[in-house]
Design a protein around this motif. Structure first.
Motif, PDB file in Angstrom:
ATOM      1  N   ALA A  12       1.642  -1.912  -0.698  1.00 55.60           N
ATOM      2  CA  ALA A  12       1.429  -3.191  -0.025  1.00 55.60           C
ATOM      3  C   ALA A  12       2.239  -3.317   1.258  1.00 55.60           C
ATOM      4  N   LEU A  13       3.352  -2.618   1.329  1.00 54.40           N
ATOM      5  CA  LEU A  13       4.184  -2.680   2.530  1.00 54.40           C
ATOM      6  C   LEU A  13       3.538  -1.986   3.724  1.00 54.40           C
ATOM      7  N   PHE A  14       2.519  -1.141   3.442  1.00 52.53           N
ATOM      8  CA  PHE A  14       1.878  -0.382   4.519  1.00 52.53           C
ATOM      9  C   PHE A  14       0.360  -0.568   4.548  1.00 52.53           C
ATOM     10  N   ARG A  15      -0.149  -1.447   3.698  1.00 50.10           N
ATOM     11  CA  ARG A  15      -1.582  -1.757   3.691  1.00 50.10           C
ATOM     12  C   ARG A  15      -1.818  -2.892   4.677  1.00 50.10           C
ATOM     13  N   ARG A  16      -2.529  -2.592   5.746  1.00 50.94           N
ATOM     14  CA  ARG A  16      -2.687  -3.547   6.830  1.00 50.94           C
ATOM     15  C   ARG A  16      -3.765  -4.578   6.528  1.00 50.94           C
ATOM     16  N   GLY A  17      -3.805  -5.609   7.355  1.00 47.32           N
ATOM     17  CA  GLY A  17      -4.754  -6.696   7.142  1.00 47.32           C
ATOM     18  C   GLY A  17      -6.200  -6.252   7.196  1.00 47.32           C
ATOM     19  N   ASP A  18      -6.493  -5.165   7.931  1.00 43.80           N
ATOM     20  CA  ASP A  18      -7.870  -4.671   8.008  1.00 43.80           C
ATOM     21  C   ASP A  18      -8.217  -3.732   6.863  1.00 43.80           C
ATOM     22  N   GLY A  19      -7.277  -3.564   5.920  1.00 48.91           N
ATOM     23  CA  GLY A  19      -7.523  -2.725   4.755  1.00 48.91           C
ATOM     24  C   GLY A  19      -7.055  -1.294   4.892  1.00 48.91           C
ATOM     25  N   SER A  20      -6.697  -0.863   6.088  1.00 50.87           N
ATOM     26  CA  SER A  20      -6.255   0.508   6.289  1.00 50.87           C
ATOM     27  C   SER A  20      -4.810   0.691   5.838  1.00 50.87           C
ATOM     28  N   ALA A 118       1.393  13.003  17.765  1.00 49.34           N
ATOM     29  CA  ALA A 118       1.267  13.233  16.324  1.00 49.34           C
ATOM     30  C   ALA A 118       1.176  11.923  15.534  1.00 49.34           C
ATOM     31  N   GLY A 119       1.447  10.795  16.205  1.00 51.93           N
ATOM     32  CA  GLY A 119       1.393   9.508  15.531  1.00 51.93           C
ATOM     33  C   GLY A 119       2.734   8.948  15.125  1.00 51.93           C
ATOM     34  N   ALA A 120       3.827   9.694  15.381  1.00 54.35           N
ATOM     35  CA  ALA A 120       5.167   9.184  15.066  1.00 54.35           C
ATOM     36  C   ALA A 120       5.589   8.168  16.119  1.00 54.35           C
ATOM     37  N   ILE A 121       6.507   7.289  15.738  1.00 54.13           N
ATOM     38  CA  ILE A 121       6.996   6.275  16.674  1.00 54.13           C
ATOM     39  C   ILE A 121       7.806   6.961  17.780  1.00 54.13           C
ATOM     40  N   ARG A 122       7.475   6.655  19.030  1.00 51.86           N
ATOM     41  CA  ARG A 122       8.255   7.183  20.150  1.00 51.86           C
ATOM     42  C   ARG A 122       8.970   6.067  20.902  1.00 51.86           C
ATOM     43  N   ALA A 123       8.521   4.808  20.716  1.00 50.51           N
ATOM     44  CA  ALA A 123       9.181   3.680  21.385  1.00 50.51           C
ATOM     45  C   ALA A 123       8.831   2.387  20.662  1.00 50.51           C
ATOM     46  N   ASP A 192       5.797  12.350   9.316  1.00 53.83           N
ATOM     47  CA  ASP A 192       6.185  11.257  10.203  1.00 53.83           C
ATOM     48  C   ASP A 192       5.171  10.123  10.186  1.00 53.83           C
ATOM     49  N   VAL A 193       3.928  10.455   9.904  1.00 56.97           N
ATOM     50  CA  VAL A 193       2.877   9.443   9.859  1.00 56.97           C
ATOM     51  C   VAL A 193       1.932   9.762   8.710  1.00 56.97           C
ATOM     52  N   ALA A 194       1.462   8.718   8.027  1.00 63.11           N
ATOM     53  CA  ALA A 194       0.528   8.892   6.909  1.00 63.11           C
ATOM     54  C   ALA A 194      -0.509   7.785   6.954  1.00 63.11           C
ATOM     55  N   GLN A 195      -1.756   8.167   6.726  1.00 66.24           N
ATOM     56  CA  GLN A 195      -2.852   7.196   6.736  1.00 66.24           C
ATOM     57  C   GLN A 195      -3.632   7.202   5.428  1.00 66.24           C
ATOM     58  N   ASP A 196      -3.097   7.884   4.430  1.00 66.59           N
ATOM     59  CA  ASP A 196      -3.728   7.922   3.113  1.00 66.59           C
ATOM     60  C   ASP A 196      -2.788   7.255   2.119  1.00 66.59           C
ATOM     61  N   ASP A 197      -3.324   6.402   1.256  1.00 60.82           N
ATOM     62  CA  ASP A 197      -2.459   5.639   0.357  1.00 60.82           C
ATOM     63  C   ASP A 197      -1.788   6.508  -0.711  1.00 60.82           C
ATOM     64  N   SER A 198      -2.152   7.775  -0.816  1.00 60.91           N
ATOM     65  CA  SER A 198      -1.411   8.668  -1.712  1.00 60.91           C
ATOM     66  C   SER A 198       0.031   8.817  -1.232  1.00 60.91           C
ATOM     67  N   HIS A 199       0.249   8.540   0.038  1.00 60.04           N
ATOM     68  CA  HIS A 199       1.601   8.564   0.604  1.00 60.04           C
ATOM     69  C   HIS A 199       2.507   7.583  -0.125  1.00 60.04           C
ATOM     70  N   ALA A 200       1.964   6.432  -0.526  1.00 66.60           N
ATOM     71  CA  ALA A 200       2.754   5.424  -1.238  1.00 66.60           C
ATOM     72  C   ALA A 200       3.288   5.996  -2.554  1.00 66.60           C
ATOM     73  N   LEU A 201       2.486   6.816  -3.230  1.00 69.31           N
ATOM     74  CA  LEU A 201       2.935   7.451  -4.467  1.00 69.31           C
ATOM     75  C   LEU A 201       4.070   8.424  -4.192  1.00 69.31           C
ATOM     76  N   ARG A 202       3.984   9.128  -3.084  1.00 70.43           N
ATOM     77  CA  ARG A 202       5.036  10.086  -2.730  1.00 70.43           C
ATOM     78  C   ARG A 202       6.332   9.360  -2.366  1.00 70.43           C
ATOM     79  N   VAL A 203       6.195   8.217  -1.680  1.00 71.40           N
ATOM     80  CA  VAL A 203       7.378   7.415  -1.378  1.00 71.40           C
ATOM     81  C   VAL A 203       8.004   6.881  -2.670  1.00 71.40           C
ATOM     82  N   PHE A 204       7.158   6.362  -3.540  1.00 73.08           N
ATOM     83  CA  PHE A 204       7.651   5.812  -4.812  1.00 73.08           C
ATOM     84  C   PHE A 204       8.374   6.872  -5.618  1.00 73.08           C
ATOM     85  N   ALA A 205       7.864   8.096  -5.608  1.00 75.29           N
ATOM     86  CA  ALA A 205       8.467   9.176  -6.393  1.00 75.29           C
ATOM     87  C   ALA A 205       9.881   9.503  -5.909  1.00 75.29           C
TER      88      ALA A 205
END
Length: 211
Positions: A12-20, A118-123, A192-205
């Motif tokens: 939920a911390l990374f699920r945006r208002g448009d569903g992505s 690559a999609g990582a934050i630069r600024a 550095d960047v993830a757009q698949d919600d499986s990332h949330a499982l990896r963070v949780f782990a």
């Protein structure tokens, strides 16, 4: 394990208002610069940034090869003041329309992120309008809140219902579960960047153990 953290709460911390789903972290050392405050507040803000960067296990630097500074924090009394900042329109595309939208919405804060190939934050550009509500917030609380919201690209809804901060003996502190998520997001084995919600499982782990 941090209490009350589940894969769903992380997602939920990374699920945006448009569903992505989108989570991005800094891909380079952070170089902060602050405009529009006195030296005392400047020290508080930079101290908060250093603390959150340290929590993440990330790095800071004296200068950024591309921009000089890459985390820019602007304090103002009126949004129109941003239009007078030299060359800011070159750094923030569409600055004029943005200022108009912020003024119309009577907003008091806004963040603009920029990303590398690559999609990582630069600024990150942080804009704070010190209205009556903001003036009531202690400088240390404001500094910590902005540092937390700038260290990771959170969902646009992540903190709509609850602040990332809590109180301990009357002092604002980072909520343990948010700190744990920040640490986990910066785990070197994660991208550095993830757009698949499986990332949330990896963070949780990666959340758990002594805190």
């Amino acid at each position: 394990m941090i209490e009350d953290v589940t894969p769903e709460t992380v997602e939920a911390l990374f699920r945006r208002g448009d569903g992505s789903y989108l989570c991005a972290r800094w891909g380079r050392p952070i170089v902060p610069v602050v405009f529009g405050v006195e030296d005392e507040t400047l020290g508080i803000l930079k101290g908060a940034i250093e603390a959150v960067v340290g929590l993440a296990g990330h790095k800071m630097a004296e200068t950024d090869a591309e921009l000089g500074a890459n985390l820019m924090v602007f304090f103002c009394r009126d949004w129109a003041e941003l239009l007078e900042v030299p060359n800011l329109d070159r750094l923030v595309e569409g600055l004029g329309p943005l200022v108009a939208r912020l003024a119309e919405a009577e907003a008091n804060q806004y963040r603009v992120f920029r990303f590398d190939e690559a999609g990582a934050i630069r600024a990150c550009f942080v804009f704070l309008r010190m209205d009556a509500d903001m003036l009531e917030v202690p400088a240390a609380t404001l500094a910590l809140s902005q540092a937390v919201q700038s260290i990771v690209l959170w969902s646009d809804r992540a903190f709509a219902q609850s602040s990332p901060l809590g109180l301990a003996n009357g002092v604002a502190v980072l909520r343990p579960e948010i700190g744990a998520v920040i640490r986990a997001v910066y785990d070197p084995t994660l991208p550095d960047v993830a757009q698949d919600d499986s990332h949330a499982l990896r963070v949780f782990a990666r959340i758990g153990g002594p805190q």
